[in-house]
Design a protein around this motif. Sequence first.
Motif, PDB file in Angstrom:
ATOM      1  N   THR A 111       0.776  -1.187  -0.068  1.00 29.38           N
ATOM      2  CA  THR A 111       0.032   0.116   0.612  1.00 29.38           C
ATOM      3  C   THR A 111       0.995   1.223  -0.126  1.00 29.38           C
ATOM      4  N   ARG A 112       0.714   2.066  -0.795  1.00 33.99           N
ATOM      5  CA  ARG A 112       0.781   3.612  -0.992  1.00 33.99           C
ATOM      6  C   ARG A 112       0.974   4.492   0.767  1.00 33.99           C
ATOM      7  N   THR A 172       3.852  19.920  -2.277  1.00 33.93           N
ATOM      8  CA  THR A 172       2.543  20.798  -2.757  1.00 33.93           C
ATOM      9  C   THR A 172       2.352  21.756  -3.311  1.00 33.93           C
ATOM     10  N   GLN A 220       8.470   6.093  -6.555  1.00 42.02           N
ATOM     11  CA  GLN A 220       7.115   5.953  -6.419  1.00 42.02           C
ATOM     12  C   GLN A 220       7.061   7.001  -4.549  1.00 42.02           C
ATOM     13  N   TYR A 272       4.087  10.442  -3.884  1.00 43.03           N
ATOM     14  CA  TYR A 272       3.249  10.612  -3.330  1.00 43.03           C
ATOM     15  C   TYR A 272       2.262  10.904  -3.238  1.00 43.03           C
ATOM     16  N   GLN A 273       2.668  12.660  -3.915  1.00 44.94           N
ATOM     17  CA  GLN A 273       1.302  13.148  -3.369  1.00 44.94           C
ATOM     18  C   GLN A 273       0.016  13.166  -4.211  1.00 44.94           C
ATOM     19  N   ARG A 274       1.178  12.543  -5.564  1.00 43.58           N
ATOM     20  CA  ARG A 274       0.170  13.199  -6.764  1.00 43.58           C
ATOM     21  C   ARG A 274      -1.123  11.213  -6.523  1.00 43.58           C
ATOM     22  N   ASN A 275      -2.318  12.171  -7.533  1.00 45.09           N
ATOM     23  CA  ASN A 275      -3.101  11.116  -7.601  1.00 45.09           C
ATOM     24  C   ASN A 275      -3.417  10.544  -8.757  1.00 45.09           C
ATOM     25  N   ASP A 276      -2.551  11.088  -9.645  1.00 50.64           N
ATOM     26  CA  ASP A 276      -2.879  10.607 -11.453  1.00 50.64           C
ATOM     27  C   ASP A 276      -2.084   9.485 -11.892  1.00 50.64           C
ATOM     28  N   GLY A 277      -2.810   8.568 -11.126  1.00 50.92           N
ATOM     29  CA  GLY A 277      -1.930   7.166 -11.299  1.00 50.92           C
ATOM     30  C   GLY A 277      -1.146   6.936 -12.437  1.00 50.92           C
ATOM     31  N   VAL A 296       1.520   9.336 -13.526  1.00 57.69           N
ATOM     32  CA  VAL A 296       2.575   8.918 -12.534  1.00 57.69           C
ATOM     33  C   VAL A 296       3.213   8.212 -13.056  1.00 57.69           C
ATOM     34  N   SER A 320       7.453  14.308  -8.200  1.00 55.51           N
ATOM     35  CA  SER A 320       6.556  15.536  -7.336  1.00 55.51           C
ATOM     36  C   SER A 320       6.149  16.461  -9.086  1.00 55.51           C
TER      37      SER A 320
END
Lengths: 290, 239, 295
Positions: free
Chosen positions: A163-164, B77, B100, B104-109, B112, B153
Amino acid sequence: MIADLIQNTLDGLGIGAAYALLALGFTLIFGVLRRANLSYGAAIMFGCYAATWAHVNFGAGLLLLALITVAGAVLAGAYVERLCFAPHRQGSAIAAMVASFAVWMQFEELATLVMPTHLYAFPALYEGAPLALGPYTLRIDALAMLGAAFAACVLLWWTLYRTRFGLAVRAVVEQPDAAALAGINVPWVFVRVFALASAIGGVAGYLVVASHGQITPMLGMWSTLKGLLAMMLGGLGSLPGAVVGGLALGLLEAHSQWFLGPQLRDLIAYLLLFVLLAARVPWMNTRSAS
Amino acid sequence: MSLLQIQDVVTAYGKIEALKGASLEVAQGSITCLLGPNGAGKTTLMMTVAGILKPRKGSILFAGEDIAGRAPHDIVTRGVALVPENRLVFPGMTVLENLQAGAYQRNDGKAVAGDLEKMFTRFPRLKERAAQQAGTLSGGEQQMLAVARALMSRPKLLLMDEPSLGLAPLVVEEIFRIIAELHKDGVSIFFVEQNAHMALKVAQHFYLIEQGRISFSGTPGALAEDEVIRRAYLGSAQQ
Amino acid sequence: MDEYTIGVLTNIGLFSFVALSAYLLLIAGELSFGQQAFFGVGAYAGGMLTALYGWPLPLAAAAAMALGALAQFLVGLPTLRLRGLYFAMATLAAAEMARILFELFHWRRVINGELAGPDGTQGFRGIRWVFEHGIEPIEYLAMVYGLLAVVLAGFLFVERSRLGATLRSVGQDPELAASVGIDIQRVKLGVAAAAGALAALGGVLYAHHNTYIEPRNFDIMLGVHSLAYALIGGLGTAFGPLLGVVLDIGALEGSRVFHGYRMVAFGGLVAVLLVFRPRGLLDERMVRWLRTRFT
């Protein structure tokens, strides 16, 4: 003779599984926050007493009691994390430890105030006969404990490596500054690790109390001492070590008790820890502890 | 346009002031270099901008917003990433996991994943070692990894603390080549160096920090012409 | 002064000794969860010498102190090279072993027609030297505080001397201390012996005040309490641990306001105070400030 040895081994593994769970919780907090949480056992006791209160006042069922125990432990753990660990994140480890001891005192007195009787009955996990394995017996609650310990190990492995959140935890453990620079919210990682450790402790506490069918305020002290002992035996800061330490402690106790009685049983465990520390065996100095 | 504006920043360790009122500017789209001897406060300045250290006084404006004293993850951020001194890779984690972590902060898989591919293309040696533990990499490879991790990032401003430290000359050249490439891609770069020779080849503006204060600000030409500086940082030999 | 107040004040004095012993080790940079063991050694040894062998209290106290010093020295020999939590856990293990040994310890003698002496988990009753010699509670209180004053004077003298500076430097920056030629092991062993003697002195006085002791008195609670007293009171001066004891036993127990809630109150106070003062109320900074204000 051999039969006794095998039976003791089975019993030892059963209680060792409880110690392993406790040690896992201590190790998670120590490994990630680099601090020993002395109120870990007390938070577990808080959860168990919350469940006892629910049982005494509302006759709650087994599953609900388990949930209350875990929720209570997590809540208590959150209180400890905010008051005793968050303020000293970059400061003194001793201050954090002594603060956590102070909170242990709070929980213990609180338990005796809200539930004044020294001993309460707790619904037993399983009231039937133990499992028969040939000439040996294995209690069902010991089996449940082993199952829980195994499940906890799988859960922890999966969390840390798949998991992250687990990635963030490992990063914080390896290089806290670099983890922050990579955008990881380190204080929030600590909060979640604490919650996870408390939940594991809650499960352990519930199973222990349900196995014994009763609860006393000594649970706090007992969990703390056994958990610390198992964590140190297995090598401070290592999760697999915590499991090995817990199981080893359980086995050691079961066999010592058989040959030497309950007082010497405890003495031997402490003696072993003392000797291992004094001899500075390599596997125990895996992390800096100052 | 000023991307980063540091004004009168004071950072202290207990009673000792490492930065005694430092001020400088990094223009958008530029490569700026901070030179200075050991102990002058270079790393302290970088760590203060990145949020690891909190300044006692002063302001740090990034794209107009004061980020002084903010938590490091908040600063990431907003688009600042620091490649720390000594790389600080995560030694027990694989190269891939290090990258990875940077995202960490990115949500756009999907994006990434795309960026990971780009990193592997830009840094072929990292691709070879993707499943290896970062601690087993050579110094130069770790530096590449640290830079790639920071780039994951998608920062607007890349900070680098002594990127050439402890590396062989060929590797150092490669690093500075990458700095130039990144600049072409639109990333603003602010780096700290002791090795002025290489810095002169890429940087567009120089600052000199001595004993916690900025003592020089100017172009590469002005730097090279200054007798005192030349002797101290470039050696008396003509380059 | 009524009996209750005398009792509270005496307890403050008694526990100050074990708090000071934890403080001494903290100054030298070691965290001990086990001072209660040496408190117990002093209690049992002193009690046995007066109750079973007719020794006078002062002599028994001196012997108990020597025994406490020796015991902590021996425990310290293999463990003082350990850092932080490792050392703390070693002291915990040693202290729990001591407590279990107290539970297993039977040493009964017939005194004046009756069986007396330590009886394992049943405890050790009849430590009546103080009563047999007609010492009033208030006289005992004076005795305890007299001894405490001597100990404090010793601390204050050492703190202003080079020895005090050496101790603090060993605690704050051992590498630096070693580099200027200080033998860290020797200093720490000396501190350990002194701490053991202090705790044992408290134990002897405790045993003779209560006339009855049992192994449960010397459990981990006492040990971590002593540590808490030292830390909350402040690490800047020997009055720090005293302040910690006064806050707990004096203000909270004695005032009856928090009756029944004492631990909840004291625990909360400790945790909150440590947020703002991680080295206690009378920490080094505060002590320096006080010194400049009053000299």
